[in-house]
Design an enzyme around this catalytic site. Structure first.
Site, mmCIF file in Angstrom:
data_model
loop_
_atom_site.group_PDB
_atom_site.id
_atom_site.type_symbol
_atom_site.label_atom_id
_atom_site.label_comp_id
_atom_site.label_asym_id
_atom_site.label_seq_id
_atom_site.Cartn_x
_atom_site.Cartn_y
_atom_site.Cartn_z
ATOM 1 N N HIS A 179 0.911 -1.251 -0.026
ATOM 2 C CA HIS A 179 0.088 -0.001 -0.097
ATOM 3 C C HIS A 179 0.912 1.236 0.177
ATOM 4 C CE1 HIS A 179 -3.575 -2.179 0.937
ATOM 5 N NE2 HIS A 179 -2.987 -2.798 1.800
ATOM 6 N N CYS B 209 -0.276 2.235 -4.595
ATOM 7 C CA CYS B 209 -1.271 3.436 -5.135
ATOM 8 C C CYS B 209 -0.462 4.428 -5.109
ATOM 9 C CB CYS B 209 -2.421 3.602 -4.161
ATOM 10 S SG CYS B 209 -3.467 2.160 -4.294
#
Ligand SMILES: *[C@@H]1O[C@H](CO)[C@@H](O)[C@H](O)[C@H]1NC(C)=O
Ligand SMILES: *[C@@H]1O[C@H](CO)[C@@H](O)[C@H](O)[C@H]1NC(C)=O
Ligand SMILES: *[C@@H]1O[C@H](CO)[C@@H](O)[C@H](O)[C@H]1NC(C)=O
Ligand SMILES: *[C@@H]1O[C@H](CO)[C@@H](O)[C@H](O)[C@H]1NC(C)=O
Ligand SMILES: *[C@@H]1O[C@H](CO)[C@@H](O)[C@H](O)[C@H]1NC(C)=O
Length: 451
Positions: A152, A193
């Site tokens: 992440h 991301c």
């Protein structure tokens, strides 16, 4: 999901692969010994299965191209293969119907050892860690270093299971490695991301570093194979699976990095992979970073169709909804139901809380309206100030490695940084107000994890 057994695949492979075997003269196993790799899965938990699957698969690809296992450093939490939710105990798959990628992976850092501090120490060749018998990079100016990281992330930040790393920390680490002649050339593949924001406007062209990312600075990256029956998680990530299969399915001793990047860009449908740093390095062959030798190409990998892509940010919800829609015992159903409600209410709480935090900062003169701050995306330029704010936010509001839904709104702080032109005094003032706003609106949230 049916996984073809390894032996079956191998026998298919013997038939199919011999035809594409590479002449011995092209196997430059010698130069693969100049290659050193660091492979990192920054997450834990079964809902994040895909990151460890990507990393295990990357390990197998490097090994199959002749990179010695002593030259590969793997950081992975290692809670997937034997997780009670894993329907294939002891095995990890990155591609449906593919081979088990877990077998034989050298696990150099596991559990809580997977953290940002150890990552930086590994890259810097930390002597204390080495003295404790842990693998660190002990490389010199003739070596090629390959770093692959999957987890992440958000604007200017990537995460580990319980802590995180800012773009500034990463920039400092790469600069240290360059100054200390720890590599001749370095390639960095990053899946997260908003991964472009880790290098955009910060990675110097002078470092002999070439980086590619799953996404541009403003968008999510995507999981893939999120649609497999019997397993309620995604097996891989779209960009990661794209480069790994490309390396597996091509003669990478003759494929330039730029060609791999073009292939990846074509395969990845949901985000826009980017290149950063010294792009002249992209003329070098992939094999110079992932191994020069090639025994055979498994025909299977040529025909894998990437399916079941899903926005990484929404995967926790998606997994639980799939689980609920399937035929589970009532117990499992009620467990999934209560988890889902918890995820939804955590997200609702945080959506409101972040708005309140920003509203409060706006009343102190750092912005006009929260709605405006949240509706734009300024490219991050002042990584320096931003990095300090991220650390303040992480300390005072929410540890975003654990509460990773929080990463979604980090861009709002990049917007504030870019519209304020902070000097040390105004930055300190901002940090003070941020701390107060966190206390007022976020800290007492009561959720184990907002994901
Ligand atoms: C995996 O194999 C099954 C049949 O065994 C097939 O239906 C499915 O399409 C395959 N999946 C992929 C992604 O190739
Ligand atoms: C990033 O590192 C380069 C040197 O490699 C340095 O010149 C630059 O100032 C650093 N950027 C930031 C924001 O720290
Ligand atoms: C659902 O599960 C039950 C018991 O777990 C089983 O008897 C039934 O056949 C299943 N139905 C379907 C459609 O798979
Ligand atoms: C349901 O789950 C609870 C708690 O997880 C457990 O104590 C109980 O034995 C389970 N019941 C069944 C029927 O599996
Ligand atoms: C965020 O906070 C956690 C503990 O609350 C800490 O371990 C971690 O290093 C912090 N991350 C950053 C980037 O400051």
């Amino acid at each position: 999901m049916k996984f073809i057994s390894v032996s079956l695949l191998l026998s298919t492979c013997v038939a199919l692969c011999l035809s594409s075997a590479i002449p011995e003269s092209l196997s430059l196993a010698k130069s693969s010994s100049n290659i050193h790799a660091v492979l990192v899965a920054g997450s834990n938990g079964f809902e994040n299965y895909r990151h460890q699957a990507d990393v295990c698969h990357a390990y197998q690809v490097l090994r199959s191209h002749g990179v010695p296992s002593e030259n590969i450093i793997v950081m992975m939490y290692d809670d997937i293969a034997n997780n009670k939710e894993n329907p294939y105990p002891g095995r990890i798959f990155n591609v449906p119907n593919g081979t088990d990628v877990y077998q034989g992976v050298s696990k150099d850092y596991t559990g809580p050892e997977v953290n940002s501090e150890n990552f930086m120490k590994v890259l810097k060749g930390d002597k204390e860690l080495a003295a404790k018998g842990k693998k660190v990079l002990q490389t010199g100016p003739d070596d090629h270093v390959f770093i692959y990281f999957a987890d992440h992330g958000g604007t200017g930040i990537i995460c580990f299971p319980s802590d995180s790393l800012t773009s500034q920390d990463l920039n400092e680490t790469l600069t240290y490695m360059h100054q200390n002649k720890m590599y001749g050339k370095l390639t960095f593949y990053l899946e997260s991301c908003e991964s472009g924001s880790m290098f955009n406007n910060i990675l110097s062209d002078e470092l002999n570093v070439y980086a590619t990312t799953a996404a541009n600075p403003f968008e999510s990256s995507y999981g893939c194979f999120c649609d497999q029956p019997d397993i309620y998680t995604c097996l891989g990530d779209e960009y990661s699976v794209a480069w790994i299969l490309d390396s597996e399915g091509n003669v990478i001793s003759k494929e330039p990095l730029e060609t791999q990047f073009q292939h990846v860009t074509k395969t990845v449908k949901n985000s826009s992979p980017q290149e950063y740093g010294d792009k002249t390095l992209a003329n070098l062959d992939v094999g110079e970073f992932q191994g020069e030798s090639q025994s055979s190409i498994d025909a299977f990998v040529k025909h894998v169709k990437v399916t079941g892509q899903y926005n990484s940010r929404d995967i926790p919800l998606f997994n639980l909804k799939r689980k609920l829609a399937s035929n589970l015992s009532s117990n499992e159903t009620s467990e999934a139901q209560s988890k889902l409600l918890n995820v939804i209410s955590g997200r609702r709480f945080y959506d409101r809380a972040i708005r309140n935090v920003i509203d409060e900062l706006c009343t102190k003169g750092f912005c006009s309206h929260a709605a405006d701050v949240l509706s734009i995306r300024s490219p991050l330029i002042d990584h320096n100030s931003y990095s300090k704010i991220v650390k303040q936010f992480n300390a005072s509001c929410l540890n975003v490695a654990i509460h990773y839904y929080g990463l979604k709104y980090m861009y709002a702080f990049a917007n504030i940084v870019e519209s304020n032109n902070f000097d040390p005094a105004s930055l300190e003032k901002f940090q003070h107000y941020l701390e107060k706003a966190c206390l007022n609106h976020v800290v007492a949230h009561g959720y184990d994890a907002i994901i």
